[in-house]
Design an enzyme around this catalytic site. Structure first.
Site, PDB file in Angstrom:
ATOM      1  CE1 TYR A 142      -3.506  -2.639   0.558  1.00 43.60           C
ATOM      2  CE2 TYR A 142      -4.648  -0.625   1.170  1.00 43.60           C
ATOM      3  CZ  TYR A 142      -4.686  -1.948   0.796  1.00 43.60           C
ATOM      4  OH  TYR A 142      -5.901  -2.564   0.666  1.00 43.60           O
ATOM      5  CE  LYS A 193       1.611 -17.189  -2.719  1.00 46.12           C
ATOM      6  NZ  LYS A 193       1.204 -18.559  -3.153  1.00 46.12           N
ATOM      7  CG  ASP A 226      -1.817 -19.944  -1.738  1.00 44.59           C
ATOM      8  OD1 ASP A 226      -1.175 -20.040  -0.665  1.00 44.59           O
ATOM      9  OD2 ASP A 226      -1.506 -20.590  -2.760  1.00 44.59           O
ATOM     10  CG  ASP A 250      -8.012  -4.960   1.473  1.00 43.90           C
ATOM     11  OD1 ASP A 250      -8.924  -4.515   2.196  1.00 43.90           O
ATOM     12  OD2 ASP A 250      -7.987  -4.827   0.230  1.00 43.90           O
ATOM     13  CG  ASP A 254     -13.436  -7.527   2.193  1.00 42.62           C
ATOM     14  OD1 ASP A 254     -13.360  -6.858   3.247  1.00 42.62           O
ATOM     15  OD2 ASP A 254     -13.771  -7.031   1.099  1.00 42.62           O
TER      16      ASP A 254
HETATM   17  C1  IPM Z   1     -10.453  -1.643   3.919  1.00 41.66           C
HETATM   18  C2  IPM Z   1     -10.713  -0.993   2.590  1.00 41.66           C
HETATM   19  C3  IPM Z   1      -9.586  -0.006   2.321  1.00 41.66           C
HETATM   20  C4  IPM Z   1      -8.312  -0.780   2.148  1.00 41.66           C
HETATM   21  C5  IPM Z   1      -9.841   0.938   1.121  1.00 41.66           C
HETATM   22  C6  IPM Z   1     -11.155   1.693   1.247  1.00 41.66           C
HETATM   23  C7  IPM Z   1      -8.700   1.898   0.925  1.00 41.66           C
HETATM   24  O1  IPM Z   1     -10.840  -1.959   1.606  1.00 41.66           O
HETATM   25  O2  IPM Z   1     -10.343  -0.933   4.926  1.00 41.66           O
HETATM   26  O3  IPM Z   1     -10.368  -2.876   3.962  1.00 41.66           O
HETATM   27  O4  IPM Z   1      -8.010  -1.304   1.071  1.00 41.66           O
HETATM   28  O5  IPM Z   1      -7.582  -0.894   3.145  1.00 41.66           O
HETATM   29 MG    MG Z   2     -10.864  -3.956   2.329  1.00 45.78          MG
END
Ligand code: IPM
Ligand code: MG
Length: 369
Positions: A142, A193, A226, A250, A254
């Site tokens: 990032y 990884k 993975d 990230d 999710d």
């Molecule tokens: C998160 C989001 C952020 C990230 C975006 C909105 C920049 O996806 O907080 O997980 O990628 O960190």
């Molecule tokens: Mg995210």
């Protein structure tokens, strides 16, 4: 100690709507639990861009550095899709994370019993699930340099981002994970990884170093990221604390979020080093985004943001018992069948509105006294 402070940055989309409900909760704790918090509000993301031409002003950034905690709603939306990269709403969020040095992002994935049916996985695989993902938040791909889109001098272009981690960056987030594990089930799984990336080899070695030298009593395992994604959907209950880098974190968070059935339920905390008053630099935010598709329709579920405030009670204000009270109130509301639109099942008819959900949590808090 002086009155604790909170800076609310409601942001874009459903951010301001869910924050109205959090304000009610904050007022409740002030009135009924004598827990006073000095609240200020400001702009971030597209809302800040509309007023100031930047997604976060220097003044707001400076204020965020001074308060005990920041509570952020959400940033982004289709209206800002065509903006230059440097002023996109997300840049405001990333600036807060980077300049506050919030290196440890705690993303719990907890499956509420009342919601186990909502998972895309079988109920028995997710019921009782309680894992904590610790994502490194201020480094890696990032932020690594060099980065950019450049001419390749052969008539084409090249896009570059750099995955870069130092010993200290890895060790400090590993410590956060081991500390959390000690208060939970004493197990950490580190994901990278190392089979293809040098930064992954370093990650694995440094996490192992912290374990061997400082936390030998905690169980540590390593997994390729993975495989980690695969294991999260195959048998998520095998995990207690997962520690991983910014980009893998990230994605994996999710995945873990969806195991629980609804993004509308999940909070997060981003913590940095302790300030002069002993409290860690901190920002709290729901995991869901700005949800432009339901903005302005009173449909948003305020629970993720309410639970983010519960995390602030626990990690910034030393009010663990009050955090438990708030989390139990949310759990009771769900068990009683109060559901926002994101939690509707076949047969359900009228969903609760955003404010009805907030009011139900207040009623459950009253009942807890
Ligand atoms: C998160 C989001 C952020 C990230 C975006 C909105 C920049 O996806 O907080 O997980 O990628 O960190
Ligand atoms: Mg995210």
């Amino acid at each position: 100690m002086s009155t604790p402070s909170l800076l609310i940055l409601a942001g874009d989309g459903i951010g301001p709507e869910v924050m109205v409900e959090v304000r009610k909760i904050i007022d409740w704790f002030g009135a009924k639990r004598d827990l006073k918090i000095n609240v200020t509000e400001d702009l971030v993301g597209g809302a800040a861009y509309d007023k100031h031409g930047v997604p976060l002003t220097d003044e707001t950034m400076a204020h965020a550095q001074e308060v005990d905690a920041v509570l952020l709603g959400a940033v982004g939306g289709p209206a800002y899709d065509d903006l230059d990269f440097s002023v996109k709403p997300e840049r405001g969020l990333l600036r807060l994370r980077k300049e506050m040095d919030l290196f440890a992002n705690l993303r719990p994935a907890q499956c509420f019993d009342a919601l186990a049916d909502f998972s895309s996985l079988k109920t028995e695989i997710v019921s009782g699930l309680d894992i904590m993902i610790v994502r490194e938040l201020t480094s890696g791909v990032y932020f690594g340099e060099p980065r950019g889109i450049m001419d390749d001098n052969e008539g084409g272009r090249v896009g570059v981002n750099t995955q870069r981690y130092t010993t200290d960056e890895i060790r400090r987030v590993a410590r956060s994970a081991f500390e959390l594990a000690k208060k939970r089930n004493n197990r950490v799984c580190s994901m990278e990884k190392a089979n293809v990336m040098e930064s992954g080899i370093l990650w694995r070695e440094e996490v192992q170093w912290v374990h061997d030298n400082e936390y030998p009593e905690v169980e540590l395992t390593h997994m390729y990221a993975d495989n980690g994604g695969m294991q999260l959907v195959r048998a998520p209950k095998q995990f207690d604390v997962i520690v991983t880098d910014n980009l893998f974190g990230d994605m994996l968070s999710d995945v873990a979020a969806m195991l629980t059935g609804s993004l509308g339920m999940l909070p997060s905390a981003s913590l940095g080093v302790p300030m002069a008053n002993g409290r860690p630099k901190a920002m709290y935010e729901p995991v869901h985004g700005s949800a432009p598709d339901i903005t302005g329709q009173a449909k948003a579920n305020p629970c993720a943001c309410i639970l983010s405030f519960a995390m602030a009670l626990r990690y910034s204000y030393d009010e663990g018992a009050e955090a438990d009270r708030l989390e139990s109130a949310v759990e009771k509301v769900l068990a009683d069948g109060v559901r926002t639109a994101d939690l509707m099942q076949a047969g359900d008819t009228t969903p609760a509105s955003t404010s009805e959900m907030g009011d139900a949590v207040i009623a459950a808090l009253d009942a807890s006294l």
